[in-house]
Design a protein around this motif. Structure first.
Motif, PDB file in Angstrom:
ATOM      1  N   LEU A  95      -7.538 -10.948   9.787  1.00 37.90           N
ATOM      2  CA  LEU A  95      -8.777 -10.355   9.293  1.00 37.90           C
ATOM      3  C   LEU A  95      -9.982 -11.154   9.776  1.00 37.90           C
ATOM      4  CD1 LEU A  95     -10.242  -8.264   7.572  1.00 37.90           C
ATOM      5  CD2 LEU A  95      -9.791  -9.696   5.560  1.00 37.90           C
ATOM      6  N   ARG A  96      -9.880 -12.465   9.729  1.00 43.00           N
ATOM      7  CA  ARG A  96     -10.970 -13.308  10.225  1.00 43.00           C
ATOM      8  C   ARG A  96     -11.291 -12.983  11.686  1.00 43.00           C
ATOM      9  NH1 ARG A  96     -12.674 -17.878   7.653  1.00 43.00           N
ATOM     10  NH2 ARG A  96     -11.596 -18.442   5.709  1.00 43.00           N
ATOM     11  N   LEU A  97     -10.246 -12.942  12.512  1.00 44.85           N
ATOM     12  CA  LEU A  97     -10.446 -12.662  13.933  1.00 44.85           C
ATOM     13  C   LEU A  97     -11.015 -11.264  14.145  1.00 44.85           C
ATOM     14  CD1 LEU A  97      -7.158 -14.174  15.424  1.00 44.85           C
ATOM     15  CD2 LEU A  97      -9.481 -15.084  15.673  1.00 44.85           C
ATOM     16  N   SER A  98     -10.509 -10.308  13.382  1.00 48.86           N
ATOM     17  CA  SER A  98     -10.955  -8.925  13.521  1.00 48.86           C
ATOM     18  C   SER A  98     -12.431  -8.792  13.159  1.00 48.86           C
ATOM     19  CB  SER A  98     -10.105  -8.019  12.618  1.00 48.86           C
ATOM     20  OG  SER A  98     -10.293  -6.657  12.924  1.00 48.86           O
ATOM     21  N   VAL A  99     -12.848  -9.448  12.083  1.00 52.69           N
ATOM     22  CA  VAL A  99     -14.245  -9.402  11.656  1.00 52.69           C
ATOM     23  C   VAL A  99     -15.145 -10.050  12.706  1.00 52.69           C
ATOM     24  CG1 VAL A  99     -15.874 -10.322   9.948  1.00 52.69           C
ATOM     25  CG2 VAL A  99     -13.736  -9.261   9.196  1.00 52.69           C
ATOM     26  N   GLN A 100     -14.648 -11.112  13.324  1.00 50.67           N
ATOM     27  CA  GLN A 100     -15.433 -11.812  14.337  1.00 50.67           C
ATOM     28  C   GLN A 100     -15.524 -11.023  15.645  1.00 50.67           C
ATOM     29  OE1 GLN A 100     -13.257 -15.488  14.574  1.00 50.67           O
ATOM     30  NE2 GLN A 100     -14.109 -16.300  12.655  1.00 50.67           N
ATOM     31  N   ARG A 101     -14.433 -10.310  15.990  1.00 48.61           N
ATOM     32  CA  ARG A 101     -14.356  -9.657  17.291  1.00 48.61           C
ATOM     33  C   ARG A 101     -14.665  -8.162  17.266  1.00 48.61           C
ATOM     34  NH1 ARG A 101      -8.566 -12.451  19.117  1.00 48.61           N
ATOM     35  NH2 ARG A 101      -9.382 -14.583  19.395  1.00 48.61           N
ATOM     36  N   GLY A 102     -14.594  -7.552  16.098  1.00 50.70           N
ATOM     37  CA  GLY A 102     -14.757  -6.107  16.010  1.00 50.70           C
ATOM     38  C   GLY A 102     -16.155  -5.639  16.373  1.00 50.70           C
ATOM     39  N   GLY A 103     -16.209  -4.514  17.114  1.00 49.56           N
ATOM     40  CA  GLY A 103     -17.495  -3.952  17.512  1.00 49.56           C
ATOM     41  C   GLY A 103     -17.815  -2.678  16.751  1.00 49.56           C
ATOM     42  N   VAL A 104     -18.700  -1.877  17.335  1.00 52.63           N
ATOM     43  CA  VAL A 104     -19.173  -0.664  16.672  1.00 52.63           C
ATOM     44  C   VAL A 104     -18.033   0.332  16.456  1.00 52.63           C
ATOM     45  CG1 VAL A 104     -20.695   1.334  16.909  1.00 52.63           C
ATOM     46  CG2 VAL A 104     -21.518  -0.939  17.561  1.00 52.63           C
ATOM     47  N   THR A 105     -17.146   0.469  17.447  1.00 54.26           N
ATOM     48  CA  THR A 105     -16.031   1.398  17.318  1.00 54.26           C
ATOM     49  C   THR A 105     -15.136   1.005  16.142  1.00 54.26           C
ATOM     50  OG1 THR A 105     -16.030   1.893  19.686  1.00 54.26           O
ATOM     51  CG2 THR A 105     -14.013   2.391  18.456  1.00 54.26           C
ATOM     52  N   TRP A 106     -14.830  -0.293  16.049  1.00 51.06           N
ATOM     53  CA  TRP A 106     -14.010  -0.786  14.936  1.00 51.06           C
ATOM     54  C   TRP A 106     -14.715  -0.550  13.600  1.00 51.06           C
ATOM     55  CZ3 TRP A 106     -15.347  -5.179  11.880  1.00 51.06           C
ATOM     56  CH2 TRP A 106     -14.377  -5.551  10.943  1.00 51.06           C
ATOM     57  N   GLU A 107     -16.008  -0.788  13.548  1.00 51.34           N
ATOM     58  CA  GLU A 107     -16.751  -0.568  12.306  1.00 51.34           C
ATOM     59  C   GLU A 107     -16.643   0.883  11.845  1.00 51.34           C
ATOM     60  OE1 GLU A 107     -20.741  -1.761  13.053  1.00 51.34           O
ATOM     61  OE2 GLU A 107     -20.296  -3.913  13.113  1.00 51.34           O
ATOM     62  N   SER A 108     -16.759   1.814  12.792  1.00 48.80           N
ATOM     63  CA  SER A 108     -16.652   3.231  12.433  1.00 48.80           C
ATOM     64  C   SER A 108     -15.242   3.586  11.981  1.00 48.80           C
ATOM     65  CB  SER A 108     -17.070   4.110  13.613  1.00 48.80           C
ATOM     66  OG  SER A 108     -16.171   3.975  14.704  1.00 48.80           O
ATOM     67  N   GLU A 109     -14.243   2.946  12.579  1.00 46.65           N
ATOM     68  CA  GLU A 109     -12.855   3.189  12.177  1.00 46.65           C
ATOM     69  C   GLU A 109     -12.587   2.646  10.780  1.00 46.65           C
ATOM     70  OE1 GLU A 109     -10.688   1.356  15.335  1.00 46.65           O
ATOM     71  OE2 GLU A 109     -10.747   3.136  16.619  1.00 46.65           O
ATOM     72  N   VAL A 110     -13.164   1.501  10.456  1.00 49.18           N
ATOM     73  CA  VAL A 110     -13.029   0.930   9.110  1.00 49.18           C
ATOM     74  C   VAL A 110     -13.650   1.867   8.080  1.00 49.18           C
ATOM     75  CG1 VAL A 110     -13.796  -0.933   7.574  1.00 49.18           C
ATOM     76  CG2 VAL A 110     -12.878  -1.483   9.832  1.00 49.18           C
ATOM     77  N   LEU A 111     -14.841   2.363   8.377  1.00 49.27           N
ATOM     78  CA  LEU A 111     -15.502   3.291   7.461  1.00 49.27           C
ATOM     79  C   LEU A 111     -14.697   4.569   7.268  1.00 49.27           C
ATOM     80  CD1 LEU A 111     -19.235   2.950   8.567  1.00 49.27           C
ATOM     81  CD2 LEU A 111     -18.288   2.362   6.322  1.00 49.27           C
ATOM     82  N   ALA A 112     -14.144   5.093   8.360  1.00 48.94           N
ATOM     83  CA  ALA A 112     -13.350   6.326   8.271  1.00 48.94           C
ATOM     84  C   ALA A 112     -12.075   6.102   7.472  1.00 48.94           C
ATOM     85  CB  ALA A 112     -13.013   6.835   9.672  1.00 48.94           C
ATOM     86  N   ALA A 113     -11.397   4.970   7.715  1.00 50.55           N
ATOM     87  CA  ALA A 113     -10.162   4.671   6.989  1.00 50.55           C
ATOM     88  C   ALA A 113     -10.440   4.490   5.500  1.00 50.55           C
ATOM     89  CB  ALA A 113      -9.497   3.415   7.571  1.00 50.55           C
ATOM     90  N   HIS A 114     -11.558   3.839   5.188  1.00 50.17           N
ATOM     91  CA  HIS A 114     -11.911   3.648   3.782  1.00 50.17           C
ATOM     92  C   HIS A 114     -12.276   4.970   3.124  1.00 50.17           C
ATOM     93  CE1 HIS A 114     -14.718   2.524   0.431  1.00 50.17           C
ATOM     94  NE2 HIS A 114     -13.643   1.840   0.115  1.00 50.17           N
ATOM     95  N   HIS A 115     -12.943   5.841   3.855  1.00 46.20           N
ATOM     96  CA  HIS A 115     -13.309   7.158   3.318  1.00 46.20           C
ATOM     97  C   HIS A 115     -12.057   7.956   2.951  1.00 46.20           C
ATOM     98  CE1 HIS A 115     -15.703  10.756   2.698  1.00 46.20           C
ATOM     99  NE2 HIS A 115     -14.873  11.416   3.485  1.00 46.20           N
ATOM    100  N   ARG A 116     -11.039   7.918   3.835  1.00 41.60           N
ATOM    101  CA  ARG A 116      -9.792   8.640   3.552  1.00 41.60           C
ATOM    102  C   ARG A 116      -9.089   8.037   2.339  1.00 41.60           C
ATOM    103  NH1 ARG A 116      -9.832   8.889   9.264  1.00 41.60           N
ATOM    104  NH2 ARG A 116      -8.724   6.920   9.474  1.00 41.60           N
ATOM    105  N   LEU A 117      -9.121   6.721   2.224  1.00 46.57           N
ATOM    106  CA  LEU A 117      -8.486   6.054   1.085  1.00 46.57           C
ATOM    107  C   LEU A 117      -9.206   6.389  -0.216  1.00 46.57           C
ATOM    108  CD1 LEU A 117      -6.451   3.969  -0.048  1.00 46.57           C
ATOM    109  CD2 LEU A 117      -8.121   2.185   0.514  1.00 46.57           C
ATOM    110  N   ALA A 118     -10.530   6.312  -0.189  1.00 46.41           N
ATOM    111  CA  ALA A 118     -11.316   6.540  -1.401  1.00 46.41           C
ATOM    112  C   ALA A 118     -11.235   7.981  -1.883  1.00 46.41           C
ATOM    113  CB  ALA A 118     -12.769   6.157  -1.150  1.00 46.41           C
ATOM    114  N   GLY A 119     -10.843   8.889  -0.994  1.00 41.89           N
ATOM    115  CA  GLY A 119     -10.767  10.293  -1.367  1.00 41.89           C
ATOM    116  C   GLY A 119      -9.480  10.694  -2.051  1.00 41.89           C
TER     117      GLY A 119
END
Length: 229
Positions: A95-119
């Protein structure tokens, strides 16, 4: 391998049915699983049942006892403690590495995955209360998405195997978490906020608290570490 309509093997079909029975508590931790009885119940051959049990064993949901056959993996507080520690070390690092290395595409994927979970509701209304399998799948996807930008294939494989081993404990902690008024959704939102802020220290700390809470709830519920007779 015998196939069902749609290409799914009989063994995979039996695997899915047994997996749900285990995670929903219909087959209790430590309970003996008899291939001959399952063969008759599902109307499939013994080889198909044994293949399905092998798939379950690979996910740490079933254990193979020498000369004694199969049993559902028992809940062990020591195993849970060790597993939680291993997840904090390995998944926390990913998680540490992912947060440090993740870009815009990863950020959008995190938001989408969380949206599906929260629903999805975590627990289906009862009685009895049952875990929502749609939520469970979205939950696994969410946690994998958080760490996927780490870029380390070996570390991701370790994290996947540890997460598989934790599935039985997650299933049993769900209803208990409801009784303890656990804010699982809030914990997930906290992970998203830290990840998108690219605060690796905060994300790792929140992940550690998240998995440790699961361990604490199970220990407070005093699930037996002894296998069923």
């Amino acid at each position: 391998m015998v196939k069902r309509a749609g290409g799914e093997s009989l063994a995979v079909s039996v695997y899915h049915r047994l997996r749900l029975a285990i995670l929903n508590g219909e087959l209790a931790p430590g309970e003996r699983v008899k291939p001959a009885e399952l063969s008759a119940e599902f109307e499939v051959s013994l080889s198909v049942v044994r293949e399905a049990l092998g798939l379950l064993a690979a996910k740490d949901l079933v254990q193979v006892d020498r000369n004694r056959g199969f049993r559902v993996t028992p809940l062990s507080m020591q195993a849970l403690t060790d597993l939680t520690e291993a997840r904090v070390v390995n998944e926390g690092s990913a998680l540490r590495l992912s947060v440090q290395r993740g870009g815009v595409t990863w950020e959008s994927e995190v938001l989408a995955a969380h949206h599906r979970l929260a629903g999805q509701p975590m627990i289906l209304p009862g009685p009895p209360m049952r875990r929502n399998e749609e939520w469970a799948r979205a939950h696994l996807e969410f946690h994998h998405t958080l760490i996927k930008a780490c870029g380390n294939v070996v570390l991701l494989d370790i994290c996947t195997r540890l997460s598989d081993a934790a599935e039985l404990y997650r299933a049993w902690s769900g209803p208990s978490g409801e009784k303890h008024h656990r804010d699982v959704a809030g914990e997930h939102q906290g992970l998203v906020d830290a990840a998108l802020a690219h605060d690796a220290d905060l994300a790792a700390a929140r992940f550690e608290a998240h998995v440790n809470r699961t361990k604490e709830i199970l220990m407070e519920a005093s699930f037996s570490a002894e296998p069923a007779s």
